[in-house]
Design a protein around this motif. Structure first.
Motif, PDB file in Angstrom:
ATOM      1  N   THR A 286     -79.487 -22.536 -60.336  1.00 32.50           N
ATOM      2  CA  THR A 286     -79.857 -22.558 -61.935  1.00 32.50           C
ATOM      3  C   THR A 286     -81.569 -22.877 -62.114  1.00 32.50           C
ATOM      4  O   THR A 286     -82.085 -22.151 -62.841  1.00 32.50           O
ATOM      5  CB  THR A 286     -79.041 -23.662 -62.268  1.00 32.50           C
ATOM      6  OG1 THR A 286     -77.693 -23.360 -61.983  1.00 32.50           O
ATOM      7  CG2 THR A 286     -79.318 -23.560 -63.790  1.00 32.50           C
ATOM      8  N   THR A 287     -81.972 -23.475 -61.215  1.00 31.25           N
ATOM      9  CA  THR A 287     -83.508 -23.911 -61.116  1.00 31.25           C
ATOM     10  C   THR A 287     -84.338 -22.595 -60.850  1.00 31.25           C
ATOM     11  O   THR A 287     -85.428 -22.151 -61.607  1.00 31.25           O
ATOM     12  CB  THR A 287     -83.938 -24.996 -60.250  1.00 31.25           C
ATOM     13  OG1 THR A 287     -83.235 -26.090 -60.500  1.00 31.25           O
ATOM     14  CG2 THR A 287     -85.176 -25.276 -60.073  1.00 31.25           C
ATOM     15  N   LEU A 288     -83.776 -21.788 -59.734  1.00 30.61           N
ATOM     16  CA  LEU A 288     -84.529 -20.533 -59.550  1.00 30.61           C
ATOM     17  C   LEU A 288     -84.334 -19.575 -60.940  1.00 30.61           C
ATOM     18  O   LEU A 288     -85.137 -19.144 -61.273  1.00 30.61           O
ATOM     19  CB  LEU A 288     -83.650 -19.852 -58.710  1.00 30.61           C
ATOM     20  CG  LEU A 288     -83.850 -18.328 -58.228  1.00 30.61           C
ATOM     21  CD1 LEU A 288     -85.202 -18.274 -57.705  1.00 30.61           C
ATOM     22  CD2 LEU A 288     -82.834 -17.897 -57.188  1.00 30.61           C
ATOM     23  N   VAL A 303     -88.405 -17.136 -53.054  1.00 35.64           N
ATOM     24  CA  VAL A 303     -87.284 -16.826 -52.096  1.00 35.64           C
ATOM     25  C   VAL A 303     -87.863 -16.829 -50.813  1.00 35.64           C
ATOM     26  O   VAL A 303     -88.654 -15.926 -50.659  1.00 35.64           O
ATOM     27  CB  VAL A 303     -86.394 -15.783 -52.708  1.00 35.64           C
ATOM     28  CG1 VAL A 303     -85.253 -15.339 -51.616  1.00 35.64           C
ATOM     29  CG2 VAL A 303     -86.156 -15.985 -54.009  1.00 35.64           C
ATOM     30  N   HIS A 304     -87.178 -17.503 -49.949  1.00 28.98           N
ATOM     31  CA  HIS A 304     -87.721 -17.526 -48.375  1.00 28.98           C
ATOM     32  C   HIS A 304     -87.563 -15.884 -47.994  1.00 28.98           C
ATOM     33  O   HIS A 304     -86.371 -15.427 -48.111  1.00 28.98           O
ATOM     34  CB  HIS A 304     -86.871 -18.333 -47.557  1.00 28.98           C
ATOM     35  CG  HIS A 304     -87.724 -18.859 -46.255  1.00 28.98           C
ATOM     36  ND1 HIS A 304     -87.535 -17.901 -45.261  1.00 28.98           N
ATOM     37  CD2 HIS A 304     -88.435 -19.691 -45.756  1.00 28.98           C
ATOM     38  CE1 HIS A 304     -88.194 -18.396 -44.200  1.00 28.98           C
ATOM     39  NE2 HIS A 304     -88.856 -19.497 -44.492  1.00 28.98           N
ATOM     40  N   PRO A 305     -88.333 -15.439 -47.132  1.00 28.04           N
ATOM     41  CA  PRO A 305     -88.441 -13.883 -47.064  1.00 28.04           C
ATOM     42  C   PRO A 305     -87.387 -13.751 -45.718  1.00 28.04           C
ATOM     43  O   PRO A 305     -86.603 -12.903 -45.506  1.00 28.04           O
ATOM     44  CB  PRO A 305     -89.729 -13.626 -46.145  1.00 28.04           C
ATOM     45  CG  PRO A 305     -90.367 -14.858 -46.031  1.00 28.04           C
ATOM     46  CD  PRO A 305     -89.743 -15.837 -46.857  1.00 28.04           C
ATOM     47  N   ARG A 306     -87.013 -14.793 -45.013  1.00 30.09           N
ATOM     48  CA  ARG A 306     -86.278 -14.776 -43.681  1.00 30.09           C
ATOM     49  C   ARG A 306     -84.570 -15.206 -44.215  1.00 30.09           C
ATOM     50  O   ARG A 306     -83.832 -14.551 -44.022  1.00 30.09           O
ATOM     51  CB  ARG A 306     -86.602 -15.601 -42.843  1.00 30.09           C
ATOM     52  CG  ARG A 306     -85.810 -15.452 -41.271  1.00 30.09           C
ATOM     53  CD  ARG A 306     -86.268 -16.019 -40.161  1.00 30.09           C
ATOM     54  NE  ARG A 306     -86.775 -17.626 -40.361  1.00 30.09           N
ATOM     55  CZ  ARG A 306     -85.784 -18.617 -40.122  1.00 30.09           C
ATOM     56  NH1 ARG A 306     -84.566 -18.376 -39.611  1.00 30.09           N
ATOM     57  NH2 ARG A 306     -86.188 -19.745 -40.465  1.00 30.09           N
ATOM     58  N   THR A 307     -84.514 -16.487 -44.632  1.00 36.75           N
ATOM     59  CA  THR A 307     -83.340 -16.911 -45.009  1.00 36.75           C
ATOM     60  C   THR A 307     -82.884 -16.501 -46.356  1.00 36.75           C
ATOM     61  O   THR A 307     -81.570 -16.931 -46.674  1.00 36.75           O
ATOM     62  CB  THR A 307     -83.266 -18.584 -45.027  1.00 36.75           C
ATOM     63  OG1 THR A 307     -84.276 -19.005 -46.112  1.00 36.75           O
ATOM     64  CG2 THR A 307     -83.729 -18.852 -43.705  1.00 36.75           C
ATOM     65  N   ALA A 308     -83.549 -16.098 -47.270  1.00 39.97           N
ATOM     66  CA  ALA A 308     -83.081 -15.454 -48.609  1.00 39.97           C
ATOM     67  C   ALA A 308     -82.642 -16.670 -49.294  1.00 39.97           C
ATOM     68  O   ALA A 308     -81.888 -16.280 -50.152  1.00 39.97           O
ATOM     69  CB  ALA A 308     -82.356 -14.411 -48.437  1.00 39.97           C
ATOM     70  N   VAL A 309     -83.451 -17.882 -49.270  1.00 37.46           N
ATOM     71  CA  VAL A 309     -82.709 -18.901 -50.441  1.00 37.46           C
ATOM     72  C   VAL A 309     -84.078 -19.253 -50.971  1.00 37.46           C
ATOM     73  O   VAL A 309     -85.306 -19.343 -50.539  1.00 37.46           O
ATOM     74  CB  VAL A 309     -82.170 -20.110 -49.287  1.00 37.46           C
ATOM     75  CG1 VAL A 309     -81.104 -19.469 -48.609  1.00 37.46           C
ATOM     76  CG2 VAL A 309     -83.343 -20.759 -48.623  1.00 37.46           C
ATOM     77  N   PRO A 310     -83.817 -19.808 -52.247  1.00 34.86           N
ATOM     78  CA  PRO A 310     -84.823 -20.191 -53.154  1.00 34.86           C
ATOM     79  C   PRO A 310     -85.435 -21.582 -52.308  1.00 34.86           C
ATOM     80  O   PRO A 310     -85.157 -22.765 -52.925  1.00 34.86           O
ATOM     81  CB  PRO A 310     -83.926 -20.566 -54.463  1.00 34.86           C
ATOM     82  CG  PRO A 310     -82.812 -20.902 -54.036  1.00 34.86           C
ATOM     83  CD  PRO A 310     -82.496 -19.997 -53.018  1.00 34.86           C
ATOM     84  N   HIS A 311     -86.220 -21.381 -51.320  1.00 36.70           N
ATOM     85  CA  HIS A 311     -86.524 -22.551 -50.705  1.00 36.70           C
ATOM     86  C   HIS A 311     -87.411 -23.824 -51.464  1.00 36.70           C
ATOM     87  O   HIS A 311     -87.042 -24.872 -51.093  1.00 36.70           O
ATOM     88  CB  HIS A 311     -87.258 -22.283 -49.341  1.00 36.70           C
ATOM     89  CG  HIS A 311     -88.465 -21.516 -49.580  1.00 36.70           C
ATOM     90  ND1 HIS A 311     -88.292 -20.319 -50.243  1.00 36.70           N
ATOM     91  CD2 HIS A 311     -89.931 -21.504 -49.342  1.00 36.70           C
ATOM     92  CE1 HIS A 311     -89.739 -19.764 -50.175  1.00 36.70           C
ATOM     93  NE2 HIS A 311     -90.472 -20.264 -49.750  1.00 36.70           N
ATOM     94  N   HIS A 312     -88.372 -23.494 -52.422  1.00 32.30           N
ATOM     95  CA  HIS A 312     -89.032 -24.142 -53.316  1.00 32.30           C
ATOM     96  C   HIS A 312     -88.077 -25.007 -54.045  1.00 32.30           C
ATOM     97  O   HIS A 312     -88.129 -26.285 -54.213  1.00 32.30           O
ATOM     98  CB  HIS A 312     -90.212 -23.343 -53.874  1.00 32.30           C
ATOM     99  CG  HIS A 312     -91.421 -23.015 -53.151  1.00 32.30           C
ATOM    100  ND1 HIS A 312     -92.424 -22.358 -53.631  1.00 32.30           N
ATOM    101  CD2 HIS A 312     -91.435 -22.929 -51.827  1.00 32.30           C
ATOM    102  CE1 HIS A 312     -93.268 -21.827 -52.602  1.00 32.30           C
ATOM    103  NE2 HIS A 312     -92.701 -22.646 -51.500  1.00 32.30           N
TER     104      HIS A 312
END
Length: 415
Positions: A286-288, A303-312
């Motif tokens: 939701t933050t993303l 979004v992380h280029p490798r894991t595809a998660v909103p890492h920040h």
């Protein structure tokens, strides 16, 4: 997204979201507020939850998109109300994360609950950061395990020699305010059925599936919670229940079945960890979404280029939750979370009131009662929780207003 979830799948997702650590943690603060009126508070919370579930179901059928009330408020009431729903969700569920982490702590290692809570947050934030998400199979295993533990508690307490039906009788000193305050706190344990609505893009025939799945999941949860509340009251009574930090473990110990206490503690920890993993995942997403819409700093949309998660967003949410888990009290976290979630559903009910008959509008009394109920329960929460929730909501509104002019300028430039 692929539409592959049927009614049974959606009900299981709803149960996984609701039947978690909330029932292990919310009974004690609710008993402190309502005393012997605890069961009346549970009924009041269930009525409001039913109204919210019905409104959410009809809106989700109309708008089968991911996002829940963030979408409904925006489409039916305007951009500000959608934003406020999203803000309330992020704030309320962040507090829920802290409450779940603290629940792990008080059941696993009561003397060091805050340290255990922080460790749990760090571990599960790392899991989410690495892109490891809880599978549907794991959800079913957790739900089955928690239901088994709760069934054991109910049977042990209800058949114990310590069970006394007189402990269920209403005292003369119960108050309407106390019952409503406890209902608001118990609402914390019901929150989660909207998880079904947020999966609007993934269920088959959402116009039929969602309106059927949400009330069914809620009804099953109410039966389970009522059985647990009655059983715990039978052996502890309202006063001892209110004083307990781990009420279900205390109930089996009072029933003289000490060997079951470690199992209950393990079940509470599993439930809380499962809920915490899902909550961190949901809040970060939701933050993303809000960062992409420029309601939060744009760096949170990375979004992380490798894991595809909103890492920040994962790191930011994890850091805030860790601080809250290290410093907050469990009961305060539950109250603050309840305020944010009740405001979220108040907006959902207001949005449902705008539906026309040809759009699947429920009976008007249902969203009207849900809206009034959410606002009343939010206002009757413990003063610290209500004031803190109102203050954070006001901050969110100010942030929106401060960013409104720049956003309007960018919109004009694009057009």
């Amino acid at each position: 997204m692929r539409r592959r979830l049927g009614v049974g799948d959606a009900v299981m997702i709803g149960l996984g979201a609701m039947i978690g650590a909330g029932i292990f943690a919310a009974l004690a603060p609710a008993a402190k507020a309502a005393g012997s009126g605890l069961l009346l508070s549970l009924a009041a919370a269930a009525v409001v939850a039913y109204c919210n579930a019905t409104s959410s179901a009809r809106l989700a059928a109309r708008y089968p998109e991911s996002g829940g009330t963030y979408i409904y408020g925006r489409e039916r009431l305007g951009a500000f109300w959608g934003y406020l729903a999203g803000w309330s969700f992020v704030v309320g569920k962040t507090a829920s994360c802290a409450a779940m982490a603290l629940t792990v702590g008080v059941y696993v290692w009561p003397g060091h609950a805050h340290a255990v809570a922080v460790a749990a947050v760090v571990a599960l934030t790392t899991v989410n950061y690495l892109g490891v998400q809880k599978s549907a199979l794991l959800t079913r295993v957790i739900v089955a395990s928690v239901l088994a533990v709760l069934a054991a508690v109910v049977i042990a307490a209800a058949t114990s020699a310590e069970a006394n039906p007189q402990r269920l009788e209403l005292d003369a000193d119960i108050t309407v305010v106390g019952i409503l305050q406890a209902a608001g706190l118990l609402f914390f344990a019901f929150a989660g059925y909207a998880r079904i609505a947020t999966l609007g893009e993934e269920v088959r025939d959402p116009a039929r599936t969602i309106p059927r799945a949400i009330p069914l999941a809620l009804a099953i949860t109410l039966v389970v919670y009522a059985a647990v509340a009655v059983a715990v009251l039978l052996v502890l009574g309202p006063q001892r229940l209110a004083e307990s930090t781990a009420p279900l473990s205390a109930a089996v110990q009072a029933a003289g079945i000490d060997w079951l206490s470690p199992i209950v503690r393990a079940g509470a920890a599993v439930a809380a960890l499962g809920s915490l993993l899902a909550l961190i995942l949901g809040v970060s997403r939701t933050t993303l979404a809000m960062a992409r819409d420029h309601h939060l700093p744009s760096t949170l949309a990375a979004v992380h280029p490798r894991t595809a998660v909103p890492h920040h967003a994962e790191i930011a949410v994890g850091a805030v939750v860790a601080v809250a888990a290290a410093t907050a009290d469990l009961r305060a976290a539950i109250g603050f979370s309840a305020f944010g979630v009740l405001l979220y559903y108040a907006i959902a009910n207001a949005a449902a009131l705008t539906l026309r008959a040809d759009e699947g509008r429920p009976l008007r009394v249902i969203p009207a009662l849900g809206l009034i109920g959410c606002l009343v329960l939010a206002c009757t929460l413990p003063a610290e929780a209500a004031l803190a929730g109102a203050a954070v909501t006001a901050v969110g509104a100010i942030v929106y207003l401060l960013r409104r002019r720049p956003l309007s300028g960018r919109s004009g430039a694009r057009s």
